[in-house]
Design a protein around this motif. Structure first.
Motif: not given
Length: 629
Positions: A335-338, A354-357
């Motif tokens: 669901l959230i990629r680090l 950093l992370f991508r939601v």
């Protein structure tokens, strides 16, 4: 007569039409993925944990699924692999070691840390699944599934005792209450990682003659879950469900959802036997799912529909994502990629803070944040109009409720919700919406009149309605590269810009002149990747949907409309045709030093030589490259 779009369709919701109970929504930190979160610097680490588990600040996941350690040595100790076993050799338990008190802090440290962080945020339900028993119990003398590795029959009782010791030991030594034990993960699979092959008949025998009696004799409080087959079906559980002894030991019939399409099956035998049903693992698996589109609202709607259908058709009480947040090799697992620095994961940790939601995080949250443990699903008119799906849930103790409405059409749909037999007249409801350009956004109150309310469901959206008396705070307004940016729904604009509507009622920004701009605050560019596959790393494009008059350019600037770094420029041709909409694009500079990297305010600055109107602007989207026209 009013048009079809203007007429309201009705979804009647009956408070007294009680269906199954709700246990919650879950996710896992198995295979060291919790370690990826643990290693993050503050305040990012706390932010990610809150986004996962906090109902106030995130999506409020309420169940943690763990891996029962098998002591295997495959994989790496930091990035991907199994965890410690409590019984590395027959009869020898780790807590019997005289030096245990000095060693225990490093035992299964990632999962135990993850559970404790979840506890701090109100989580009380912990499920632990066996991928493999310890190697010494297996026919292939390995924790791997290869060679059709099975549990040796002479170790059935040892394994039952092992699971009892696991539950009792985690309570005694770590003060963690393991609520549920699942004896196998995907028992029909023989993988090249931790795994153990079981037939349905073997699972039945083991639970009936060993695990059930052992848990009963030793007062083990954990409930028994089975079979967690890879496909979403109850077939693997049927021998156990149809055994008059075994059926009384089974508390939850669980399955994964790999390979499922749009048709969601019922579990008739499980339902007839009165068993709780869970979906305990699913994600976007396979190369065909690792695309930019599968991180957008298209994907979010897919999962919102799947969850609602599983509650309605299958009668599930819990739904699990695989890893809520992780550092790994594919977007689809999370669901959230680090984000990571791109170096070799096997050598050292690679998280960069950093992370991508992804959009599915918010659509999952349309359920998990509001449909809580102890709720009961209630009857609702599921399809009041084509492309709309409604499900509803209540808290029988407090009078709180959640209505989840999905509009799969790109056009808005007017729906009237009738609240039949609801306790105490509800005066207002609060909507929380996920749409192409909104991330679980808290909207204005909607008045309830005569026990009903009417709303326009935005196209391609998931909206959850709860009573105002139980409203939750708005989540942080955190934008991303997976959303659509409607030009007129911005966070700030030049004074002369105005919103117009075309004949179909679609809004766009007009009176665009040289030097005008619009702003979008707190955009998370993360590591500059729209698509997380290796070959697409730090590749980001941007598109504008415009109708050209005198033409010009659109500059993409960071943090300031005049002095901010220009990270991309889109050229709008001179067409002198306000009725012709075209898409213009640019690649975005994502360099880590001063590019679209991390969080920034984003300004779209309009430039042109003409003193007249330059163009109309509809919306902006991102992508993972510019497609040829």
């Amino acid at each position: 007569m009013p048009s079809a779009q203007a007429r309201s369709s009705v979804s009647a919701i009956d408070w007294n039409a009680e269906l199954q109970h709700v246990d919650g929504f879950g996710g896992s930190g198995a295979f060291h993925k919790a370690g990826s979160i643990m290693r993050l610097p503050e305040p990012v680490r706390t932010k990610i944990l809150d986004m996962i588990f906090s109902q106030e600040k995130g999506i409020g996941i309420t169940i943690v699924r763990n891996m029962v350690g098998d002591g295997g040595t495959w994989g790496s100790k930091e990035y991907d692999g199994p965890t410690d076993t409590i019984e590395p050799e027959p009869g020898v338990f780790v807590w019997d070691d005289p030096e245990w008190e000095t060693k225990k802090n490093n035992f299964d440290k990632y999962q135990i840390w993850f559970m404790n962080e979840a506890k701090k945020r109100g989580v009380t339900t912990f499920m632990s699944t066996v991928w493999s028993p310890p190697a010494w119990m297996k026919t292939n003398n390995s924790v791997l599934g290869k060679g059709n590795g099975k549990l040796k029959p002479e170790h059935y009782q040892d394994f039952a005792d092992y699971l009892a010791e696991y539950v009792l030991g985690y309570k005694k030594h770590f003060d963690l209450d393991i609520s549920y034990i699942s004896i196998a993960n995907e028992p029909g699979l023989a993988p090249n990682y931790s795994g153990c092959v079981w037939t349905p008949e073997e699972m039945n025998l083991f639970i009936r003659d060993y695990l059930g009696p052992t848990f009963k004799a030793r007062n083990v409080p954990a409930k028994i879950v089975m079979p967690e087959d890879m496909s979403f079906s109850e077939e693997y559980a049927l021998p156990a469900l149809n055994d008059p002894v075994t059926v009384n030991y089974i508390d939850v019939v669980a399955a994964h959802a790999y390979g499922i399409g749009t048709d969601v099956p019922a579990f008739p035998v499980s339902a007839e036997k009165g068993k709780t049903i869970w979906q305990t693992e699913y994600m976007n698996q396979g190369a065909e799912r690792q695309t930019y589109e599968n991180n957008t609202i298209t994907d979010a709607l897919r999962y919102a529909n799947l969850i609602g259908n599983m509650f309605d058709i299958t009668g599930i009480s819990a739904y699990f994502w695989w890893w809520p947040a992780a550092n790994n090799g594919a977007d689809g697992s999370d669901l959230i990629r680090l984000a990571n620095d791109g170096s070799n994961q096997a050598i050292k940790p690679t998280e960069n803070g950093l992370f991508r939601v992804f959009k599915r995080y918010y659509a999952f949250g349309n359920y998990s944040r509001f449909v809580r443990p102890g709720y009961v699903m209630i009857g609702a008119e599921k399809h009041p109009v084509d492309d709309v799906m409604i499900t509803a849930y209540k808290d029988p103790n407090t009078g709180n409720f959640a209505i989840v409405a999905i509009n799969n059409s790109t056009a808005k749909r007017k729906i009237t919700f009738e609240l039949n037999h609801f306790p105490d007249r509800v005066k207002e409801v609060v909507p929380y919406r996920t749409s192409p350009n909104e991330n679980l956004k808290k909207l204005d109150y909607v008045k309830v009149s005569g026990n009903s309310f009417t709303v326009d469901l935005r196209g391609s959206s998931v909206t959850t309605f709860i009573p105002k008396a139980f409203e939750l705070p708005a989540l942080e307004d955190m934008k991303d590269v997976f959303s659509t940016y409607e030009a007129e729904e911005n966070d700030g604009q030049s004074k002369g810009l105005v919103t117009h509507k075309d004949d179909a009622g679609k809004s766009h920004l007009a009176n665009v002149r040289n030097g005008d701009y619009i702003k979008y605050g707190n955009v998370n560019f993360a590591d500059g990747s729209a698509n997380g596959t290796v070959e697409k790393r730090q590749i980001l494009s941007m598109n504008a949907h415009v109708a050209s008059l005198h033409g010009g350019t659109i500059e993409v600037r960071l943090d300031d409309p005049e002095d901010g770094k220009v990270v991309g420029t889109m050229t709008v041709p001179t067409l002198n045709d306000p009725g012709r909409w075209v898409t213009v694009s640019t690649m975005i500079d994502t360099n880590p030093e001063d590019g679209a990297y991390g969080f920034h305010d984003m300004y779209l600055v309009f430039k042109g030589k003409s003193k007249e109107q330059l163009f109309y602007v509809d919306a902006f989207t991102f992508g993972d490259g510019i497609e040829s026209p």
